[in-house]
Design a protein around this motif. Structure first.
Motif, PDB file in Angstrom:
ATOM      1  N   ALA A 138       0.834  -1.207   0.000  1.00 44.74           N
ATOM      2  CA  ALA A 138       0.000   0.000   0.000  1.00 44.74           C
ATOM      3  C   ALA A 138       0.867   1.256   0.000  1.00 44.74           C
ATOM      4  O   ALA A 138       0.608   2.214  -0.754  1.00 44.74           O
ATOM      5  CB  ALA A 138      -0.934  -0.016   1.204  1.00 44.74           C
ATOM      6  N   VAL A 139       1.907   1.265   0.844  1.00 49.16           N
ATOM      7  CA  VAL A 139       2.815   2.418   0.891  1.00 49.16           C
ATOM      8  C   VAL A 139       3.579   2.535  -0.428  1.00 49.16           C
ATOM      9  O   VAL A 139       3.739   3.643  -0.974  1.00 49.16           O
ATOM     10  CB  VAL A 139       3.788   2.286   2.082  1.00 49.16           C
ATOM     11  CG1 VAL A 139       4.846   3.388   2.041  1.00 49.16           C
ATOM     12  CG2 VAL A 139       3.020   2.342   3.396  1.00 49.16           C
ATOM     13  N   TYR A 140       4.027   1.420  -0.947  1.00 45.21           N
ATOM     14  CA  TYR A 140       4.787   1.414  -2.201  1.00 45.21           C
ATOM     15  C   TYR A 140       3.948   1.975  -3.350  1.00 45.21           C
ATOM     16  O   TYR A 140       4.399   2.860  -4.093  1.00 45.21           O
ATOM     17  CB  TYR A 140       5.233  -0.014  -2.507  1.00 45.21           C
ATOM     18  CG  TYR A 140       5.881  -0.198  -3.852  1.00 45.21           C
ATOM     19  CD1 TYR A 140       7.190   0.209  -4.079  1.00 45.21           C
ATOM     20  CD2 TYR A 140       5.187  -0.787  -4.909  1.00 45.21           C
ATOM     21  CE1 TYR A 140       7.785   0.035  -5.317  1.00 45.21           C
ATOM     22  CE2 TYR A 140       5.768  -0.964  -6.153  1.00 45.21           C
ATOM     23  CZ  TYR A 140       7.068  -0.551  -6.352  1.00 45.21           C
ATOM     24  OH  TYR A 140       7.657  -0.715  -7.581  1.00 45.21           O
ATOM     25  N   LEU A 141       2.726   1.487  -3.498  1.00 42.38           N
ATOM     26  CA  LEU A 141       1.877   1.964  -4.581  1.00 42.38           C
ATOM     27  C   LEU A 141       1.439   3.411  -4.354  1.00 42.38           C
ATOM     28  O   LEU A 141       1.329   4.189  -5.314  1.00 42.38           O
ATOM     29  CB  LEU A 141       0.660   1.053  -4.731  1.00 42.38           C
ATOM     30  CG  LEU A 141       0.947  -0.335  -5.300  1.00 42.38           C
ATOM     31  CD1 LEU A 141      -0.323  -1.174  -5.319  1.00 42.38           C
ATOM     32  CD2 LEU A 141       1.540  -0.245  -6.706  1.00 42.38           C
ATOM     33  N   GLY A 142       1.192   3.763  -3.104  1.00 39.30           N
ATOM     34  CA  GLY A 142       0.840   5.148  -2.820  1.00 39.30           C
ATOM     35  C   GLY A 142       1.947   6.099  -3.233  1.00 39.30           C
ATOM     36  O   GLY A 142       1.688   7.165  -3.826  1.00 39.30           O
ATOM     37  N   THR A 151       3.996   3.983 -16.379  1.00 37.05           N
ATOM     38  CA  THR A 151       4.860   3.743 -15.215  1.00 37.05           C
ATOM     39  C   THR A 151       4.049   3.238 -14.037  1.00 37.05           C
ATOM     40  O   THR A 151       4.484   2.343 -13.302  1.00 37.05           O
ATOM     41  CB  THR A 151       5.605   5.032 -14.830  1.00 37.05           C
ATOM     42  OG1 THR A 151       6.320   5.516 -15.967  1.00 37.05           O
ATOM     43  CG2 THR A 151       6.582   4.778 -13.699  1.00 37.05           C
ATOM     44  N   ARG A 152       2.870   3.804 -13.847  1.00 31.05           N
ATOM     45  CA  ARG A 152       2.012   3.328 -12.761  1.00 31.05           C
ATOM     46  C   ARG A 152       1.630   1.859 -12.963  1.00 31.05           C
ATOM     47  O   ARG A 152       1.620   1.076 -12.011  1.00 31.05           O
ATOM     48  CB  ARG A 152       0.752   4.191 -12.685  1.00 31.05           C
ATOM     49  CG  ARG A 152       1.000   5.605 -12.162  1.00 31.05           C
ATOM     50  CD  ARG A 152      -0.289   6.398 -12.118  1.00 31.05           C
ATOM     51  NE  ARG A 152      -0.111   7.694 -11.479  1.00 31.05           N
ATOM     52  CZ  ARG A 152      -1.092   8.558 -11.268  1.00 31.05           C
ATOM     53  NH1 ARG A 152      -2.334   8.270 -11.691  1.00 31.05           N
ATOM     54  NH2 ARG A 152      -0.852   9.709 -10.674  1.00 31.05           N
ATOM     55  N   LEU A 153       1.316   1.506 -14.205  1.00 35.62           N
ATOM     56  CA  LEU A 153       0.963   0.114 -14.495  1.00 35.62           C
ATOM     57  C   LEU A 153       2.145  -0.802 -14.223  1.00 35.62           C
ATOM     58  O   LEU A 153       1.975  -1.918 -13.694  1.00 35.62           O
ATOM     59  CB  LEU A 153       0.515  -0.012 -15.950  1.00 35.62           C
ATOM     60  CG  LEU A 153       0.159  -1.427 -16.418  1.00 35.62           C
ATOM     61  CD1 LEU A 153      -0.995  -1.996 -15.593  1.00 35.62           C
ATOM     62  CD2 LEU A 153      -0.169  -1.437 -17.910  1.00 35.62           C
ATOM     63  N   TYR A 154       3.348  -0.370 -14.553  1.00 33.85           N
ATOM     64  CA  TYR A 154       4.561  -1.155 -14.315  1.00 33.85           C
ATOM     65  C   TYR A 154       4.694  -1.484 -12.827  1.00 33.85           C
ATOM     66  O   TYR A 154       4.929  -2.638 -12.448  1.00 33.85           O
ATOM     67  CB  TYR A 154       5.774  -0.372 -14.807  1.00 33.85           C
ATOM     68  CG  TYR A 154       7.107  -1.032 -14.543  1.00 33.85           C
ATOM     69  CD1 TYR A 154       7.678  -1.878 -15.491  1.00 33.85           C
ATOM     70  CD2 TYR A 154       7.800  -0.798 -13.361  1.00 33.85           C
ATOM     71  CE1 TYR A 154       8.906  -2.486 -15.267  1.00 33.85           C
ATOM     72  CE2 TYR A 154       9.016  -1.411 -13.117  1.00 33.85           C
ATOM     73  CZ  TYR A 154       9.574  -2.248 -14.079  1.00 33.85           C
ATOM     74  OH  TYR A 154      10.786  -2.845 -13.839  1.00 33.85           O
ATOM     75  N   HIS A 155       4.535  -0.471 -11.978  1.00 35.86           N
ATOM     76  CA  HIS A 155       4.687  -0.683 -10.540  1.00 35.86           C
ATOM     77  C   HIS A 155       3.516  -1.484  -9.969  1.00 35.86           C
ATOM     78  O   HIS A 155       3.700  -2.269  -9.017  1.00 35.86           O
ATOM     79  CB  HIS A 155       4.825   0.661  -9.825  1.00 35.86           C
ATOM     80  CG  HIS A 155       6.116   1.357 -10.118  1.00 35.86           C
ATOM     81  ND1 HIS A 155       7.330   0.888  -9.665  1.00 35.86           N
ATOM     82  CD2 HIS A 155       6.391   2.486 -10.830  1.00 35.86           C
ATOM     83  CE1 HIS A 155       8.299   1.697 -10.073  1.00 35.86           C
ATOM     84  NE2 HIS A 155       7.753   2.671 -10.784  1.00 35.86           N
TER      85      HIS A 155
END
Length: 382
Positions: free
Chosen positions: A96-100, A111-115
């Protein structure tokens, strides 16, 4: 059938915490941190992960064997619920922290899709196979490969153990030893056939021997076959000292892209860790048990899962901010400790209390009822 579902009369019980084993975890997670922080002289400190593997195989197997001896059954549903409550809350917090962070820093959809894909690989415990087959992903969550291997072990091992429980403990141990040798031999063969370093390092099939070493130790220990270790006067201390020396040399000198690691050094790590574990259990007042029971090591071991989860992405983040050398090491250590403590108190301890509702039913005697309420084997903090 002779030996079927036998419960060895001399089977030792492990119903309380073993601080020294948490101390070993503390040392192991420090080794992994030093390796990922690229501290000079710790090129082989990645073996901290393998120390975890051996301990995991041992602890899981002992608890399952003892549950079966008490109840003549293993409650698989409760086992998987306990594992989920132990592992998922802290992992979900990290993701959750990583994606946030990623969604706030990177505005473009690609880039968001990659992560997001990387987070999914970690969440569904596929990170070891994506890395083994050359995808080099997940990247900032690359350390989740080891979590994937352990989760695949948790999924498969109880089912296999139920089949092995139909055999006498001697045959059970022999078959586990055979599986261990098969995993080692398969890894060496793959390497000889030109398999990549990533394949032999990350594959569950090529690393299962480390977990099985712990499983084999558990079967022998639970059967009472190793009780002579605690009664002997001289050779246990000598062998344990040699085991620690071997682990130290490999941690300082080995490299992950060398054939010797996969051919014989991993076997030595498994043996040394198993002998160390045996000594800590059989001689709880021995010198090595006292060393590994030092409060700082035990404390680090108690939060080792959270420390492992957070250290790798935090080191990546600090590196992107321009930190290097000793500044990266100290800042990484402090930040990792802070996030790990938050994870432990905010999500892991509450989940532990919930996990207690799914504990394996204790043997119903007046003596064990009170003790099992007060004590938890050190797996509870794993």
């Amino acid at each position: 059938m002779p030996g079927m579902y036998e419960a060895p009369r001399s089977s030792p019980r492990l119903s309380g915490t073993v601080p020294a084993l948490n101390g070993v975890r503390g040392v192991a997670v420090v080794l992994v941190f030093l390796f990922h922080a690229e501290v000079p002289g710790f090129t082989g400190a990645f073996i901290g992960v393998d120390i975890f593997f051996v301990l995991s195989g041992f602890l899981i197997t002992v608890l399952l064997l003892q549950e079966h001896q008490r109840n003549q059954a293993i409650n698989l549903k409760k086992f998987y619920l306990r594992r989920a409550l132990r592992l998922l809350p802290a992992l979900l917090l990290l993701l959750a922290v990583y994606l946030g962070y990623c969604f706030s820093v990177f505005p473009d959809a690609a880039t968001r899709l990659y992560h997001l894909q990387d987070a999914a690989m970690a969440l569904f415990y596929a990170a070891n196979w994506t890395r083994a087959f050359g995808l080099d992903r997940p990247y900032h969550l690359g350390h989740c490969w080891s979590l994937s291997i352990e989760e695949q072990f948790y999924a498969l091992w109880p089912l296999l153990l139920l089949l092995l429980l139909r055999l006498s403990w001697r045959r059970r141990a022999a078959l586990i030893a055979l599986l261990l040798a098969a995993s080692w031999g398969w890894r060496v063969w793959l390497l000889a056939q030109g398999a990549s370093w990533a394949r032999v390092y990350n594959g569950f099939d090529t690393r299962a021997d480390m977990l099985l070493a712990g499983c084999l130790l558990a079967v022998l220990w639970n059967a009472g076959a190793l009780q002579g270790w605690g009664r002997a006067r001289f050779y246990p201390a000598t062998l344990t000292a040699l085991s620690l020396a071997a682990l130290g040399v490999i941690a300082f000198a080995s490299r992950w892209q060398t054939a010797a690691l996969y051919q014989w050094q991993y076997a030595l790590v498994a043996l040394a860790t198993a002998l160390l574990t045996l000594d800590l259990l059989a001689r709880p007042r021995g010198i090595f048990a006292r060393i590994f029971s030092l409060p700082p090591l035990v404390g680090l071991g108690a939060i080792s899962y959270a420390l492992y989860l957070w250290h790798y992405p935090l080191l990546h983040y600090l590196g992107r901010q321009g930190l290097a050398g000793s500044a990266l090491v100290w800042a990484g250590a402090l930040l990792t400790l802070a996030f790990a403590l938050f994870s432990w108190y905010a999500v892991e301890k509450p989940a532990q209390r919930l996990k207690g509702r799914f504990a394996a039913a204790p043997e119903r005697t007046s003596e064990t009822t009170d003790k099992m309420q007060k004590k938890r084997f050190c797996l509870d903090r794993h």
